[in-house]
Design an enzyme around this catalytic site. Structure first.
Site, PDB file in Angstrom:
ATOM      1  N   ARG A   2      38.958  62.629  -0.224  1.00  0.00           N
ATOM      2  CA  ARG A   2      37.723  63.158   0.365  1.00  0.00           C
ATOM      3  C   ARG A   2      38.107  64.144   1.459  1.00  0.00           C
ATOM      4  O   ARG A   2      39.279  64.308   1.771  1.00  0.00           O
ATOM      5  CB  ARG A   2      36.769  62.043   0.843  1.00  0.00           C
ATOM      6  N   ASP A  58      32.064  71.068   5.832  1.00  0.00           N
ATOM      7  CA  ASP A  58      32.106  71.061   4.364  1.00  0.00           C
ATOM      8  C   ASP A  58      31.673  72.396   3.784  1.00  0.00           C
ATOM      9  O   ASP A  58      31.995  72.725   2.646  1.00  0.00           O
ATOM     10  CB  ASP A  58      31.240  69.932   3.810  1.00  0.00           C
TER      11      ASP A  58
HETATM   12  O1  MRU Z   1      32.225  62.561   2.652  1.00  0.00           O
HETATM   13  P1  MRU Z   1      33.551  63.060   3.148  1.00  0.00           P
HETATM   14  O2  MRU Z   1      34.402  62.005   3.744  1.00  0.00           O
HETATM   15  O3  MRU Z   1      34.259  63.887   2.098  1.00  0.00           O
HETATM   16  O4  MRU Z   1      33.155  64.067   4.322  1.00  0.00           O
HETATM   17  C1  MRU Z   1      34.150  64.699   5.064  1.00  0.00           C
HETATM   18  C2  MRU Z   1      33.602  65.525   6.158  1.00  0.00           C
HETATM   19  O5  MRU Z   1      32.420  65.632   6.361  1.00  0.00           O
HETATM   20  C3  MRU Z   1      34.608  66.311   6.959  1.00  0.00           C
HETATM   21  O6  MRU Z   1      34.159  66.463   8.273  1.00  0.00           O
HETATM   22  C4  MRU Z   1      34.747  67.699   6.340  1.00  0.00           C
HETATM   23  O7  MRU Z   1      35.006  67.620   4.977  1.00  0.00           O
HETATM   24  C5  MRU Z   1      35.802  68.480   6.986  1.00  0.00           C
HETATM   25  S1  MRU Z   1      37.385  67.914   6.532  1.00  0.00           S
HETATM   26  C6  MRU Z   1      38.576  68.876   7.167  1.00  0.00           C
END
Ligand code: MRU
Length: 346
Positions: free
Chosen positions: A47, A237
């Site tokens: 993730r 994201d």
């Molecule tokens: O749902 P996830 O754990 O994939 O979400 C991750 C995030 O929201 C992070 O803050 C984002 O991807 C930035 S990672 C460098």
């Protein structure tokens, strides 16, 4: 390779580790075919936006490497089908789509037979993995200049090595400041419902010896009102013309930061930008309501209770002090200028 490098290629297999098992167990996950990469992303075994992108690239490499196709067109068809499967794995992190499009472009433009094609796809995935680490290191150098001695930095979710190929974005900046000898400390939010802050951010910081205090998401207002936070640094994201899309709870933190005059920074590589889009164009992932009604498979709400579970939220740029990326620290007016450039090139 650092011991928190999250993905690498070994003899036709893409190896990662299963983040759902951290922090108690470090379980390696061998992705042998493209569908393994798609499930790892969907089930959040990997993730974090940059890592999702690079995993998808390796997914396409797996499809090409293990293909039995004898003709180039047949292999290209398989790669395109795998790309469609990967595109459906998670909807919000733009790095996923960016990575797939970049690998497909390389595949389409390389000439030669099936062997050359498979090599080119793998080569592109490896390149993207290396570039991600390099971008994070550069972000760290730029961002560390913003952090002063003894400051307390609040971060949300996990934007560290574990969310990238290595080093991290928001945590990369914190790491770089710490490695420069600044005696900083971190407040990490637990990040309900998947607890990336409690499980992963604290794990990474503890491993590096960086002092960290864990709080629940609802404590952010209190700690800011008590002047316990000097800066906020989060990942992203997707960065669009008018907003930053990041883990659910980010918007609340940004509004509180403005109220308490705490500068709010976003650290993200250019692969997370899509300045052709606005927040209206973004699909916010809605995950299973069980993640909210249950805790570690144990029901915590009465049965039949409805629950919302958007995985991300939208923070308008007016709350953002600057975006730290591999090309420097961009103010929001510089971002607007970049957006205008995209407009003229479109
Ligand atoms: O749902 P996830 O754990 O994939 O979400 C991750 C995030 O929201 C992070 O803050 C984002 O991807 C930035 S990672 C460098």
């Amino acid at each position: 390779m650092s011991d928190l490098r999250t993905i690498w290629w070994k003899d036709g297999v893409a190896v990662t580790f299963d983040q759902t098992k951290l922090p108690s167990d470090k379980v390696f996950l061998e992705m042998k075919e493209c569908s393994d990469a798609a499930s790892a992303i969907r089930e959040m075994r990997v993730r974090g936006a940059p890592l999702i992108g690079v995993t998808a690239a390796y997914g396409l490499a797996l499809a090409a490497y293990h293909s039995k196709a004898e003709k180039r067109d047949e292999m290209m068809k398989e790669i395109n089908e795998s790309a469609e499967v990967l595109r459906r794995s998670r909807p919000t992190a733009v790095n996923l789509f960016w990575a797939i499009d970049r690998v497909l472009k390389r595949a389409r433009t390389v000439s030669g037979n099936t062997e050359t094609l498979a090599k080119a796809v793998l080569d592109e995935a490896q390149k993207m993995a290396d570039e991600d680490v390099e971008a994070n290191r550069r972000m760290g150098e730029y961002g560390a200049k913003l952090i002063r001695e003894e400051e307390v930095v609040l971060t949300h979710c996990n934007a560290g090595s574990l969310a990238t190929v290595d080093y991290g974005t928001a945590l990369g900046v914190i790491r770089a400041a710490w490695n420069q000898g600044k005696k900083i400390s971190v407040i990490a939010t637990e990040t309900r419902p998947k607890l990336q802050g409690a499980r992963l951010t604290t794990y990474e910081l503890k491993r590096d010896g960086i002092p960290v205090t864990l709080i629940t998401d609802s404590m952010v207002g209190y700690v800011m009102s008590k002047r316990l936070v000097d800066k906020v640094i989060v990942g992203a994201d997707r960065i669009v013309q008018d907003a930053v899309i990041n883990k659910i709870g980010t918007y609340t933190i940004a509004v509180l930061a403005q109220e308490h005059k705490v500068p709010f920074y976003v650290a993200a590589p250019r692969s997370t930008f899509n300045l052709k889009q606005t927040s209206e164009d973004v699909t916010i992932e809605e995950r299973s309501s069980e993640e909210v009604t249950h805790f570690r498979s144990q029901r915590i709400a009465p049965s039949g209770i409805k629950a919302l579970n958007p995985a991300f939220d939208i923070t308008p740029l007016k709350y953002v002090e600057a975006v730290i990326c591999e090309s420097g620290v961009l103010s929001t007016s510089e971002l607007e200028r970049l957006t205008a450039d995209y407009g003229t090139r479109a």
